[in-house]
Design a protein around this motif. Structure first.
Motif, short mmCIF file in Angstrom:
data_model
loop_
_atom_site.label_atom_id
_atom_site.label_comp_id
_atom_site.label_asym_id
_atom_site.label_seq_id
_atom_site.Cartn_x
_atom_site.Cartn_y
_atom_site.Cartn_z
N TYR A 27 1.20 3.69 -12.19
CA TYR A 27 2.33 4.55 -12.24
C TYR A 27 2.33 5.51 -13.59
CZ TYR A 27 5.30 1.97 -9.02
OH TYR A 27 5.92 1.43 -7.77
N GLN A 28 1.24 5.35 -14.28
CA GLN A 28 1.16 6.21 -15.46
C GLN A 28 0.70 7.65 -14.97
OE1 GLN A 28 2.33 4.85 -18.21
NE2 GLN A 28 2.70 3.25 -16.66
N ASN A 29 0.30 7.74 -13.95
CA ASN A 29 -0.26 9.24 -13.53
C ASN A 29 0.42 9.73 -12.54
OD1 ASN A 29 -1.19 8.63 -10.71
ND2 ASN A 29 -3.04 7.23 -11.74
N ASN A 30 0.26 10.88 -12.13
CA ASN A 30 1.01 11.67 -11.58
C ASN A 30 0.52 11.95 -9.81
OD1 ASN A 30 3.37 11.83 -13.16
ND2 ASN A 30 2.76 13.89 -14.08
N GLN A 31 -0.17 11.16 -9.65
CA GLN A 31 -0.96 11.10 -8.31
C GLN A 31 -0.46 10.16 -7.31
OE1 GLN A 31 -5.08 10.08 -9.37
NE2 GLN A 31 -5.62 11.88 -10.58
N HIS A 32 -0.12 10.72 -6.34
CA HIS A 32 0.24 10.04 -5.13
C HIS A 32 -0.87 9.54 -4.24
CE1 HIS A 32 -1.67 13.04 -2.07
NE2 HIS A 32 -1.00 14.09 -2.69
N CYS A 33 -0.39 8.58 -3.47
CA CYS A 33 -1.59 7.72 -2.78
C CYS A 33 -1.75 8.03 -1.46
CB CYS A 33 -1.07 6.41 -2.94
SG CYS A 33 -0.96 5.57 -4.58
N PHE A 34 -1.60 9.26 -0.84
CA PHE A 34 -1.62 9.60 0.33
C PHE A 34 -3.14 10.19 0.94
CE2 PHE A 34 2.93 10.39 -0.97
CZ PHE A 34 3.43 9.40 -0.42
N SER A 35 -3.27 9.97 2.04
CA SER A 35 -4.71 10.45 2.64
C SER A 35 -4.26 10.84 4.18
CB SER A 35 -5.68 9.43 2.76
OG SER A 35 -5.32 8.26 3.33
N GLU A 36 -4.86 11.57 4.79
CA GLU A 36 -4.78 11.95 6.20
C GLU A 36 -5.46 11.03 7.31
OE1 GLU A 36 -4.59 16.17 7.51
OE2 GLU A 36 -4.62 16.65 5.32
N LYS A 37 -4.85 10.36 8.00
CA LYS A 37 -5.47 9.69 9.07
C LYS A 37 -5.09 10.09 10.69
CE LYS A 37 -6.33 4.72 9.93
NZ LYS A 37 -5.84 3.30 9.43
N THR A 38 -6.11 9.93 11.36
CA THR A 38 -5.81 10.47 12.72
C THR A 38 -5.40 9.33 13.73
OG1 THR A 38 -7.80 12.24 12.27
CG2 THR A 38 -7.02 11.79 14.48
N TYR A 39 -4.59 9.63 14.22
CA TYR A 39 -4.00 8.73 15.47
C TYR A 39 -3.93 9.40 16.81
CZ TYR A 39 -2.21 5.81 11.53
OH TYR A 39 -2.31 5.31 10.27
N GLY A 40 -4.87 9.01 17.53
CA GLY A 40 -5.15 9.74 18.69
C GLY A 40 -5.47 11.11 18.54
N ASP A 41 -4.63 12.18 18.97
CA ASP A 41 -5.40 13.46 18.66
C ASP A 41 -4.40 14.07 17.43
OD1 ASP A 41 -2.76 13.69 19.86
OD2 ASP A 41 -3.60 15.24 21.42
N THR A 42 -3.42 13.29 16.70
CA THR A 42 -2.77 13.83 15.72
C THR A 42 -2.97 13.24 14.39
OG1 THR A 42 -0.72 13.75 17.22
CG2 THR A 42 -0.19 13.86 15.06
N SER A 43 -3.05 14.12 13.50
CA SER A 43 -3.30 13.65 12.01
C SER A 43 -2.06 13.82 11.11
CB SER A 43 -4.08 14.73 11.26
OG SER A 43 -4.42 14.39 9.91
N SER A 44 -2.15 12.35 10.54
CA SER A 44 -0.75 11.98 9.78
C SER A 44 -0.96 11.75 8.52
CB SER A 44 0.24 11.03 10.51
OG SER A 44 0.61 11.27 11.85
N LEU A 45 -0.08 11.71 7.52
CA LEU A 45 -0.25 11.35 6.33
C LEU A 45 0.13 9.77 6.00
CD1 LEU A 45 1.01 14.38 4.15
CD2 LEU A 45 -1.30 13.76 4.47
#
Length: 390
Positions: A27-45
């Motif tokens: 929580y002390q930094n301003n970085q989010h925890c998101f990454s991209e992951k592919t489900y089928g043929d769709t990439s989602s965060l």
């Protein structure tokens, strides 16, 4: 509330890590925890639990042959529950109660079993017992060897805070002195992501810009919905009265249900939140609230309606507002419990965690009272008033 309740321990597993120290450091930094992951043929965060923490979860799964067939929702809950009662110095002879909920339940196993059924027209032997919602609290009770009451439920995104309401009710009734409450969610599966996309509420942003924040929770000027799913579990140990070792004191609770016009609707000024916050405040002057941890899922209507509710209750003299969903996403049934952890950390460290992409808010001079919210499909809002322990 008839009696104040102490939170004597909190433990979680989330994109922030697997301890309070790890969560606070993140929580002390301003970085989010998101990454991209592919489900089928769709990439989602998505916001996943870190790999080193997943190894700890895997170790639990491999520790007992009976645990090998369990869903991640159960395994997350086992890890967080073990750590929580260790902190609270509880043991099985205490016969504490357990109430752990989940919005979606065993999503990974259910989707796998259902696909197998469509392919073979036969159901696997363990398809039912490992996907029933009740197996989360049941396995935790088995693992911790408590003989107290064990309850499971699903009340969408306010599930974990409803678990807290139940624990408080049991304690205040005199039927139980201690209760383990929380929520667990593992929604990063193809069908669950597709459901959110079908509702047109999922974030469409990508991670090409390192300075961007794809979930714009509480940004009231956003032009598109930006909700992103995360996974995790969080548990809290509740004890009657104000204990010397309390991390925080629960001094107020509130709840209300919206009259729905649509399956996922909420009024423009979130009447359910207004009622739940007013109930949680009780006789306390609203000016005494220093911080509100908002539900704020990152959707246009959801964020704005909750903000309007806060303005109505606090008569435009607003406390400092924050949320953690810009960082760890929306963990559905576990989100309220992770909000509890977030609030307790701010109380303990006496430091306000702002939202980095919004206009600067003046930090409160002290953090004594924090109000936190959760609401889900069905308009079932819950508000909890936390105060600093001794």
């Amino acid at each position: 509330m008839k009696k104040h309740i102490s939170i004597t321990a909190i433990s979680s597993v989330s994109p922030l890590g697997a301890s309070l120290d790890e969560a606070w450091k993140s929580y002390q930094n301003n970085q989010h925890c998101f990454s991209e992951k592919t489900y089928g043929d769709t990439s989602s965060l998505v916001a996943e639990i870190p790999k080193d923490v997943k190894n700890k979860i895997k170790a639990i799964q491999n520790s007992d042959p009976k645990y090998k067939s369990l869903d991640d929702t159960v395994l997350f809950a086992l890890y967080a529950s073990r750590e929580a009662i260790k902190q609270a110095h509880w043991n099985s002879s205490d016969n504490f109660g357990i109430n752990i909920g989940s919005s979606r339940g065993a999503t990974k196993l259910f989707e796998a079993y259902h696909k197998d059924f469509l392919d073979t027209h036969k159901a696997k032997t363990l398809s039912s017992p490992t996907t029933t919602l009740g197996n989360i609290s049941s396995w935790v009770a088995h693992d911790l060897q408590t003989q107290g009451p064990e309850i499971s439920h699903s009340i969408t995104c306010s599930t974990a805070l409803h678990a807290m309401l139940n624990g408080i009710a049991w304690i205040n009734s005199g039927m139980c002195d201690t209760f383990l409450v929380g929520g667990s969610e593992a929604p990063l599966t193809p069908f669950t992501i597709a459901q959110m996309r079908a509702l047109k509420i999922y974030a469409q942003a990508n991670l090409n810009n390192e300075k961007s924040f794809p979930c714009q929770a509480l940004n009231l000027d956003k032009k598109q919905n930006t909700m992103i799913l995360g996974e995790g579990a969080s548990m809290a140990c509740l004890e009657a009265g104000e204990k010397d070792n309390a991390l925080a004191i629960i001094k107020g609770i509130g709840y209300a249900t919206e009259i729905l016009e649509h399956n996922i609707s909420i009024s423009s000024d979130a009447q359910c939140f207004q009622k739940s916050m007013q109930m949680a405040l009780g006789d306390l002057n609203p000016d005494e609230i220093d911080v509100i941890v908002m539900h704020a899922p990152g959707t246009i209507k959801g964020d704005l309606s909750e903000y309007n509710a806060i303005k109505n209750v606090f008569c435009n003299k607003l406390p400092s507002l924050t949320t953690n969903k810009w960082k760890i996403g929306h963990t559905f049934g576990a989100s309220g419990a992770l909000n509890i952890e977030f609030a307790v950390l701010m109380l303990q460290h006496q430091k306000f965690i702002d939202i980095p992409y919004l206009e600067y808010q003046e930090a409160p001079k002290r953090i004594k009272n924090i109000l936190l919210n959760a609401v889900g499909f069905g308009g079932n809002a819950v508000s909890i008033l936390l105060s600093k322990g001794t």
